[in-house]
Design an enzyme around this catalytic site. Structure first.
Site, PDB file in Angstrom:
ATOM      1  N   GLU A 128     -21.981  10.353  12.750  1.00 54.87           N
ATOM      2  CA  GLU A 128     -22.402  11.203  13.863  1.00 54.87           C
ATOM      3  C   GLU A 128     -21.162  11.848  14.465  1.00 54.87           C
ATOM      4  O   GLU A 128     -20.800  12.941  14.094  1.00 54.87           O
ATOM      5  CB  GLU A 128     -23.177  10.388  14.904  1.00 54.87           C
ATOM      6  CG  GLU A 128     -23.836  11.233  15.958  1.00 54.87           C
ATOM      7  CD  GLU A 128     -24.788  10.403  16.835  1.00 54.87           C
ATOM      8  OE1 GLU A 128     -25.188  10.932  17.872  1.00 54.87           O
ATOM      9  OE2 GLU A 128     -25.095   9.259  16.476  1.00 54.87           O
ATOM     10  N   GLU A 148     -22.730   1.540  23.595  1.00 55.82           N
ATOM     11  CA  GLU A 148     -23.784   2.547  23.739  1.00 55.82           C
ATOM     12  C   GLU A 148     -25.000   1.968  24.439  1.00 55.82           C
ATOM     13  O   GLU A 148     -25.599   2.599  25.311  1.00 55.82           O
ATOM     14  CB  GLU A 148     -24.174   3.069  22.361  1.00 55.82           C
ATOM     15  CG  GLU A 148     -25.286   4.095  22.372  1.00 55.82           C
ATOM     16  CD  GLU A 148     -25.606   4.599  20.983  1.00 55.82           C
ATOM     17  OE1 GLU A 148     -26.141   5.715  20.871  1.00 55.82           O
ATOM     18  OE2 GLU A 148     -25.308   3.885  20.001  1.00 55.82           O
TER      19      GLU A 148
END
Length: 871
Positions: free
Chosen positions: A473, A749
């Protein structure tokens, strides 16, 4: 002359240069670069005027002396002389005067040099002529060119960029220290050119230039679900122009052209996600040195040149910033070891080892272990694997060139004899921003939390402010930086880097004002396609320029981003319609609220339409303030009215007769409080309900990306200071300190990226290095330490320490544009002692817990004692 005064850190625009004896500011785009500095002076001394000396860079003769110019300002002052011509370099010094008119010594001389314009380029992009299948053949090429140099060289510059990534060598030695250059931008609109001084590297006679190339972001695998290749093109090409000036006034230009030669690289493969494979047996010895026989090398292909895309960098390059060595080495098998570097970091391994020619050492990377082995599932489809094949039986040193990894642990597999003598270190890479923020207090876990935020910023400020640095990502998510920018600008001087990224945001913004979810844009999964406007994410167009300006005082950021910011708010006004509420669109809401199911992080407790409308009001209000700053009074009035109308509509739609939200949540009330959506009695109700919700949750976190940066400030602002401390210091999951109890060294996260039993969260999105939830560090500075700016550029600071949570001392400092601003406090038997430092050119106010206030002046250090009201 007043030798007690010193002018420090003279720089141009947001290019922080160092004295001429070191690296200079080369290749800038600005014709008239603004000047900034700060002054080191005794207490109460004030600048009243300044002088600027500009010398010709060639012979150091004085070209002009400007001043004295009256004024106390030292930031972004206008260029004093004629506009710089392309290639022109000048040496600049500054001195300042106080009320007595006595000048300070001159600052260190700094060289600033303008780069090339489009008309100055003669080079053409060159790439390998070797036929390749751009879908399957990923082996790059190396390029070289020999040339002759005469005597009497006085100046030599090489201007270079690439499609893909490059490293340049001259006469066998690397040029510059930059990594992953030219970085990642919207290449078809902004391709950065790097300029290097190679004057001392040239020799009379034959010389040679060589270049390594790599896929990088340009044509490497990028994006979700396996990603896409060749997003910007399928070529790897070099554009370089070496310009040599001689004492007789002549100039020699060596540009990339059809005289260059190419050969397959010893780099068999490189990718941002997957790592690098290098076969040292295939390194042509001396290939970038003069005299090398390249008769067997191929020619090059000439690519189309578009000089309109070439730009100078606005911010710092990516460089090697820190080095870590393993804290433990565990031998798993005779041919395999696990290294623990004690810190989740972003960078690469550098090795010194010896083996038999043809033997290969394989290095895999991961952030966490599971059952004692690398846990690579969170990496998804990123291989994060480097391979090095030995060429000789001598000791060889190697580090990958065109990749980077997010990791704490590395597995190294090689023959036992190789592992027995292996030397390895982890080299940390990030954009070479200057660190500006330091915090410490009496609670070791809070200190670790601050360090985790710092390390997550380092790991995700790799040219683009990314969400995560390890999996497949690593994108510039707009929402992440929008909530984190105030914290980022406290920890590091990110002015140049974020200014550059905001230009890319403008470039990627749609004509209707839509801001993509991430910048630069790459093809997304179904969830992100087509691109739609989303609250909190798109608002980066308005709020992030404001945050950069407020921290730096660089008004040009607001002026440059005005059209982008206005287009975003105008889009929201159209979508909201007459009722002024933004409803019914796809939204991420309070992303990763801990109550959201693992497979749907947007399914949070807070109404998504409330989040959207609140951000609409907040951005409209900031757009009005932006208009005020840049002198657009009509726009300021319009958008201020719009913000008020949206806020009133929110109150009418979402609050009941008692002032409560129909769908209550910590984030909902934090937005009402911090986004100025309520005041008076309604503000009091919101504060009470927020405190009650936090207490009902046993002081555990119930907020996601939107609410987390606001929750502590909202509690403090409404008189629940003790509750904010209790929530911050909570160690159960979810909380800020829960990851600390699990050994975290960066911000996660998810609040529960690692579960309490030590296993890894099974969700697809499980990064252990994501800075967004670390935005609480700003509250740690402003409230625990009591350090925050109240005027742009820290021209005026508020010191307001608010002890609590059992803390007995705290200190924080920030290297502001005016110099170091700092506070330190301690509690002794309920009595609070505070020591502050205010830099020259700035002022401050000290607000004590009992409400007393003291005005502080430049250069002062003050100690004040008072009874602490909150403990």
């Amino acid at each position: 002359m007043n030798t007690d005064i010193a002018v420090r850190d003279l720089h141009f625009e947001n290019h922080h240069s160092i004295p001429v004896a070191g690296r200079a500011t080369l290749g800038i785009a600005e014709e008239r670069p603004r000047l900034s500095w700060w002054v080191d002076a005794p207490a109460d001394w004030q600048q009243k005027a300044y002088e600027v000396e500009v010398r010709d860079a060639a012979d150091r003769s004085i070209a002009s002396l400007h001043g004295p110019v009256e004024g106390q300002e030292s930031l972004y002052l206008p260029w004093p002389g004629p506009a710089l011509e392309p290639r022109q370099g000048v040496v600049v010094r500054v001195r300042v005067r106080g009320a007595d008119g006595d000048p300070s010594p001159w600052s260190d001389p700094h060289l600033v040099e303008r780069g090339l314009t489009a008309a100055d380029w003669t080079a053409v992009p060159v790439s390998s002529a070797r036929p390749e299948d751009p879908e399957s053949d990923r082996r790059p090429s190396i390029l070289r060119r020999e040339f002759s140099v005469g005597v009497g060289v006085v100046r030599a510059r090489v201007h270079v960029t690439a499609h893909g990534l490059f490293e340049l060598e001259l006469n066998g030695q690397r040029v510059g220290e930059d990594a992953l250059a030219p970085g990642w931008t919207v290449y078809d609109q902004r391709l950065r050119v790097f300029t290097y001084d190679v004057t001392q590297r040239l020799r009379a006679g034959t010389n040679a230039l060589g270049a390594w190339l790599g896929d990088g972001w340009y044509r490497g695998r990028l994006g979700f679900n396996g990603g896409n290749r060749n997003l910007y093109g399928s070529d790897l090409s070099l554009l370089a122009q070496l310009e040599i000036d001689y004492a007789d006034g002549s100039r020699q230009i060596l540009a990339t052209d059809d005289q260059w030669r190419s050969a397959p690289s010893p780099i068999l493969f490189s990718g941002i996600y997957d790592g690098e494979t290098f076969d040292a047996r295939q390194v042509p010895a001396g290939w970038s040195e003069p005299g090398f026989d390249h008769s067997a090398w191929e020619g090059v292909s000439i690519r189309e040149r578009d000089v309109s895309t070439l730009v100078a960098p606005d911010g710092p390059p990516i460089q090697h910033m820190l080095t870590l060595t393993p804290v433990s080495v565990e031998r798993k098998e005779p041919n395999r070891v696990i290294l623990d570097f004690g810190q989740n970091l972003v960078g690469r391994l550098a090795i010194r080892a010896s083996g038999i020619p043809g033997e290969t050492i394989v290095m895999r990377h991961a952030e966490v272990l599971q059952d004692g082995e690398l846990c690579v599932r969170p990496l998804r489809l990123a291989e994060a694997t480097d391979r090095y094949t030995f060429a000789t039986d001598d000791v060889e040193s190697w580090e990958p060139r065109f990749t980077y990894h997010g990791f704490r642990y590395a597995e190294v597999a090689a023959p036992p004899a190789v592992l027995d003598a292996l030397e390895v270190e982890a080299r940390v890479y990030h954009s070479a921003m200057e660190r500006t923020g330091w915090f410490e207090c009496s609670d070791a876990d809070l200190n670790r939390l601050h360090e985790n935020v710092l390390w997550s910023m380092r790991g995700n400020f790799v040219d683009v402010p990314t969400d995560c640095p390890q999996r497949d990502e690593r994108l510039g998510w707009t929402g992440d930086i929008q909530v984190f920018a105030p914290t980022a600008m406290t920890l590091f001087d990110a002015t140049g880097m974020l200014s550059s990224w905001l230009k890319d945001l403008s470039a990627e913004q749609w004509d209707d004002g839509t801001v993509p979810w991430y910048v630069p844009v790459v093809p997304g999964r179904e969830m992100w396609t087509p691109i739609r406007p989303g609250a909190a994410w798109g608002d980066a167009a308005v709020l992030t320029p404001w945050d950069v300006w407020f921290a730096s005082a660089d008004r040009a950021v607001l002026e440059r981003q005005w059209s982008s910011a206005k287009a975003w708010v105008d889009l929201l006004e159209r979508r909201a319609g007459e009722d002024r509420l933004w409803t019914g669109d796809f939204q991420l809401g309070d992303w990763l609220d801990p109550s959201a199911p693992p497979d749907d992080p947007a399914e949070a407790m807070t109404d998504r339409d409330l989040v959207a409308s609140a951000y609409f009001s907040w951005s409209a209000r900031h757009l009005a303030k932006t208009a005020q700053v840049i002198g657009r009074q009509g726009d300021a009035d319009h958008y201020a009215r719009l913000a008020d109308e949206v806020a009133a509509a929110i109150r009418n739609r979402y609050l009941d007769k008692d002032g409560r939200l129909a769908q209550e949540s910590q984030t909902g009330y934090a937005m009402l409080i911090c986004m100025d959506l309520v005041d008076g009695d309604l503000l009091a109700v919101a504060g009470v309900r927020l405190r009650e919700l936090v207490e009902a949750a046993d002081h555990r976190i119930a907020t996601g990306f939107v609410g987390t940066p606001l929750i502590s400030e909202a509690l403090t602002r409404t008189g629940s200071h003790d509750t904010a401390y209790r929530q911050l210091l909570e160690r159960g999951c979810p909380s800020w300190l829960y990851p600390i109890t699990q050994g975290a060294t960066t911000i996660w996260e998810r609040w529960d990226s690692q579960l309490e039993d030590g296993t890894i969260n099974p969700g697809q999105m499980t990064s252990f290095n994501h800075y967004a939830l670390g935005a609480v560090a700003r509250w740690m500075y402003s409230t625990i330490a009591g350090l925050e700016p109240i005027e742009p550029g820290w021209r005026r600071t508020r010191f307001q320490p608010r002890p609590g949570g059992g803390l007995t001392w705290a200190r924080a400092s920030h290297q502001s544009p005016y110099g170091l601003v700092a506070i330190e406090w301690s509690l002794d038997h309920g009595r609070l002692s505070v020591m502050t430092t205010v830099p020259t050119g700035a002022t401050a106010e000290l607000v004590m817990p009992d409400g007393s206030k003291v005005d502080l002046h430049p250069g002062t250090t003050t100690t004040v004692s008072s009874l602490a009201l909150a403990q």
